[in-house]
Write a protein that holds these residues in place. Structure first.
Motif, mmCIF file in Angstrom:
data_model
loop_
_atom_site.group_PDB
_atom_site.id
_atom_site.type_symbol
_atom_site.label_atom_id
_atom_site.label_comp_id
_atom_site.label_asym_id
_atom_site.label_seq_id
_atom_site.Cartn_x
_atom_site.Cartn_y
_atom_site.Cartn_z
ATOM 1 N N MET A 40 0.833 -1.191 0.000
ATOM 2 C CA MET A 40 0.000 0.000 0.000
ATOM 3 C C MET A 40 0.870 1.244 0.000
ATOM 4 O O MET A 40 1.863 1.320 0.716
ATOM 5 N N SER A 41 0.524 2.221 -0.800
ATOM 6 C CA SER A 41 1.192 3.515 -0.792
ATOM 7 C C SER A 41 0.157 4.587 -0.511
ATOM 8 O O SER A 41 -0.976 4.507 -0.975
ATOM 9 N N LEU A 42 0.554 5.586 0.256
ATOM 10 C CA LEU A 42 -0.355 6.643 0.665
ATOM 11 C C LEU A 42 0.316 7.987 0.419
ATOM 12 O O LEU A 42 1.424 8.238 0.896
ATOM 13 N N LEU A 43 -0.350 8.843 -0.353
ATOM 14 C CA LEU A 43 0.169 10.170 -0.668
ATOM 15 C C LEU A 43 -0.776 11.216 -0.091
ATOM 16 O O LEU A 43 -1.977 11.171 -0.345
ATOM 17 N N LEU A 44 -0.228 12.144 0.681
ATOM 18 C CA LEU A 44 -1.035 13.188 1.313
ATOM 19 C C LEU A 44 -0.507 14.554 0.910
ATOM 20 O O LEU A 44 0.705 14.782 0.865
ATOM 21 N N LEU A 45 -1.434 15.463 0.657
ATOM 22 C CA LEU A 45 -1.091 16.805 0.214
ATOM 23 C C LEU A 45 -1.932 17.806 0.992
ATOM 24 O O LEU A 45 -3.132 17.591 1.178
ATOM 25 N N ALA A 46 -1.319 18.893 1.455
ATOM 26 C CA ALA A 46 -2.075 19.884 2.229
ATOM 27 C C ALA A 46 -1.464 21.258 2.080
ATOM 28 O O ALA A 46 -0.289 21.405 1.737
ATOM 29 N N LEU A 47 -2.275 22.263 2.356
ATOM 30 C CA LEU A 47 -1.767 23.613 2.482
ATOM 31 C C LEU A 47 -0.906 23.719 3.738
ATOM 32 O O LEU A 47 -1.222 23.106 4.767
ATOM 33 N N VAL A 48 0.172 24.471 3.654
ATOM 34 C CA VAL A 48 0.987 24.731 4.832
ATOM 35 C C VAL A 48 0.137 25.464 5.856
ATOM 36 O O VAL A 48 -0.516 26.460 5.541
ATOM 37 N N CYS A 49 0.116 24.935 7.092
ATOM 38 C CA CYS A 49 -0.754 25.461 8.145
ATOM 39 C C CYS A 49 0.072 25.933 9.341
ATOM 40 O O CYS A 49 1.194 25.482 9.561
ATOM 41 N N ALA A 50 -0.507 26.814 10.109
ATOM 42 C CA ALA A 50 0.122 27.258 11.352
ATOM 43 C C ALA A 50 -0.974 27.779 12.279
ATOM 44 O O ALA A 50 -1.959 28.340 11.814
ATOM 45 N N PRO A 51 -0.836 27.619 13.601
ATOM 46 C CA PRO A 51 0.247 26.855 14.243
ATOM 47 C C PRO A 51 -0.048 25.358 14.208
ATOM 48 O O PRO A 51 -1.207 24.950 14.096
ATOM 49 N N LEU A 52 0.991 24.556 14.300
ATOM 50 C CA LEU A 52 0.841 23.108 14.303
ATOM 51 C C LEU A 52 1.648 22.516 15.457
ATOM 52 O O LEU A 52 2.707 23.045 15.817
ATOM 53 N N PRO A 53 1.173 21.416 16.032
ATOM 54 C CA PRO A 53 1.959 20.761 17.086
ATOM 55 C C PRO A 53 3.191 20.088 16.508
ATOM 56 O O PRO A 53 3.238 19.766 15.316
ATOM 57 N N VAL A 54 4.187 19.883 17.343
ATOM 58 C CA VAL A 54 5.366 19.128 16.936
ATOM 59 C C VAL A 54 5.082 17.658 17.225
ATOM 60 O O VAL A 54 4.873 17.283 18.380
ATOM 61 N N PRO A 55 5.020 16.811 16.190
ATOM 62 C CA PRO A 55 4.698 15.400 16.425
ATOM 63 C C PRO A 55 5.765 14.727 17.292
ATOM 64 O O PRO A 55 6.933 15.130 17.282
ATOM 65 N N GLU A 56 5.372 13.714 18.026
ATOM 66 C CA GLU A 56 6.288 13.036 18.945
ATOM 67 C C GLU A 56 6.980 11.885 18.232
ATOM 68 O O GLU A 56 6.675 10.706 18.426
ATOM 69 N N PHE A 57 7.967 12.246 17.396
ATOM 70 C CA PHE A 57 8.731 11.249 16.651
ATOM 71 C C PHE A 57 10.067 10.932 17.313
ATOM 72 O O PHE A 57 10.931 10.321 16.701
ATOM 73 N N GLY A 58 10.273 11.369 18.557
ATOM 74 C CA GLY A 58 11.484 11.007 19.288
ATOM 75 C C GLY A 58 12.543 12.089 19.309
ATOM 76 O O GLY A 58 12.414 13.164 18.718
ATOM 77 N N GLY A 59 13.652 11.776 20.016
ATOM 78 C CA GLY A 59 14.697 12.752 20.281
ATOM 79 C C GLY A 59 15.441 13.232 19.054
ATOM 80 O O GLY A 59 15.761 14.428 18.941
ATOM 81 N N ALA A 60 15.777 12.337 18.124
ATOM 82 C CA ALA A 60 16.512 12.742 16.924
ATOM 83 C C ALA A 60 15.679 13.712 16.096
ATOM 84 O O ALA A 60 16.189 14.710 15.564
ATOM 85 N N PHE A 61 14.391 13.433 16.008
ATOM 86 C CA PHE A 61 13.495 14.331 15.279
ATOM 87 C C PHE A 61 13.406 15.681 15.976
ATOM 88 O O PHE A 61 13.491 16.740 15.332
ATOM 89 N N ALA A 62 13.231 15.679 17.292
ATOM 90 C CA ALA A 62 13.118 16.930 18.038
ATOM 91 C C ALA A 62 14.371 17.788 17.855
ATOM 92 O O ALA A 62 14.280 19.016 17.716
ATOM 93 N N ALA A 63 15.544 17.148 17.832
ATOM 94 C CA ALA A 63 16.787 17.888 17.648
ATOM 95 C C ALA A 63 16.840 18.526 16.267
ATOM 96 O O ALA A 63 17.270 19.684 16.124
ATOM 97 N N ARG A 64 16.393 17.800 15.241
ATOM 98 C CA ARG A 64 16.366 18.367 13.891
ATOM 99 C C ARG A 64 15.414 19.547 13.809
ATOM 100 O O ARG A 64 15.701 20.561 13.179
ATOM 101 N N MET A 65 14.259 19.421 14.411
ATOM 102 C CA MET A 65 13.280 20.508 14.356
ATOM 103 C C MET A 65 13.795 21.748 15.087
ATOM 104 O O MET A 65 13.519 22.871 14.690
ATOM 105 N N ALA A 66 14.559 21.538 16.161
ATOM 106 C CA ALA A 66 15.095 22.681 16.915
ATOM 107 C C ALA A 66 16.078 23.489 16.078
ATOM 108 O O ALA A 66 16.314 24.673 16.347
ATOM 109 N N GLU A 67 16.653 22.870 15.055
ATOM 110 C CA GLU A 67 17.606 23.568 14.180
ATOM 111 C C GLU A 67 16.908 24.485 13.177
ATOM 112 O O GLU A 67 17.559 25.332 12.563
ATOM 113 N N LYS A 68 15.612 24.300 12.993
ATOM 114 C CA LYS A 68 14.879 25.071 11.997
ATOM 115 C C LYS A 68 14.417 26.393 12.604
ATOM 116 O O LYS A 68 13.435 26.444 13.332
#
Length: 203
Positions: free
Chosen positions: A1-29
């Motif tokens: 199965m393949s799933l493709l999702l498309l959306a308008l850029v939205c704000a504000p949005l929560p930071v998903p809980e994908f773990g520490g490595a993800f949180a560190a990457r997001m903090a760099e943005k």
């Protein structure tokens, strides 16, 4: 199965809980618009996982070249954003997705530099070809660390596995959305509506 999702850029949005490595990457943005666009793509991924029946978000890690992946899940994914749109692709095998706003002046300037001779002859739509190259780079994890003309969109390993379609945001600006995955021919994204996540899936 393949799933493709498309959306308008939205704000504000929560930071998903994908773990520490993800949180560190997001903090760099730090750039607010890029952070918003990136978070939209990651929230699309979280939404897609929920559609696939995931009860919690798996941890994300990154390869040395920056490709995100799930260490403890068989699912593969790819993310992209451009202008007012963001997209996420989930699949049972390595995949890639790319979205680029259509700008004729860029196509004119970059065509000869980025497309190989066969692509220039047989693939007249620069942005379709460019987004497919990005999909190949994301699928194999190389990023754009090789010259773009080495990423051959007409290679038979890839050519039959592309989805490519033009879409518009709510201001009428045009984009090219490309995906590279198993079952790409069955993907059909829907028109974007304000504040609505639109999805296309292959049963």
């Amino acid at each position: 199965m393949s799933l493709l999702l498309l959306a308008l850029v939205c704000a504000p949005l929560p930071v998903p809980e994908f773990g520490g490595a993800f949180a560190a990457r997001m903090a760099e943005k730090r750039h607010p618009e890029l952070r918003r666009a990136s978070l939209t793509a990651w929230n699309l991924l979280a939404y897609g996982l929920s559609l696939m029946g995931a009860e919690r978000l798996p941890e994300v890690d990154f390869t040395p070249r920056g490709k995100p992946f799930f260490p403890d899940s068989p699912l593969h994914f790819s993310l992209t954003h451009s202008g007012a749109l963001a997209a996420a692709l989930l699949s049972g095998a390595p995949c890639g997705v790319d979205l680029e706003r259509v700008r004729p002046e860029v196509a004119q300037r970059m065509r000869a530099r980025c497309l190989n001779e066969r692509e220039q002859a047989e693939a007249p739509d620069f942005f379709a070809c460019w987004t497919k190259k990005e999909c190949i780079a994301k699928l194999d994890g190389s990023g754009m660390r090789v010259h773009p003309d080495a990423l051959d969109t007409l290679d038979p390993r890839y050519a039959h596995r592309f989805f490519c379609e033009r879409v518009r945001d709510t201001d009428g600006r045009e984009y090219v959305l490309s995906a590279l995955c198993d079952g790409a021919e069955a993907l059909r994204p829907l028109p974007v509506s304000p504040g609505v996540l639109v999805r296309s899936q292959r049963p």
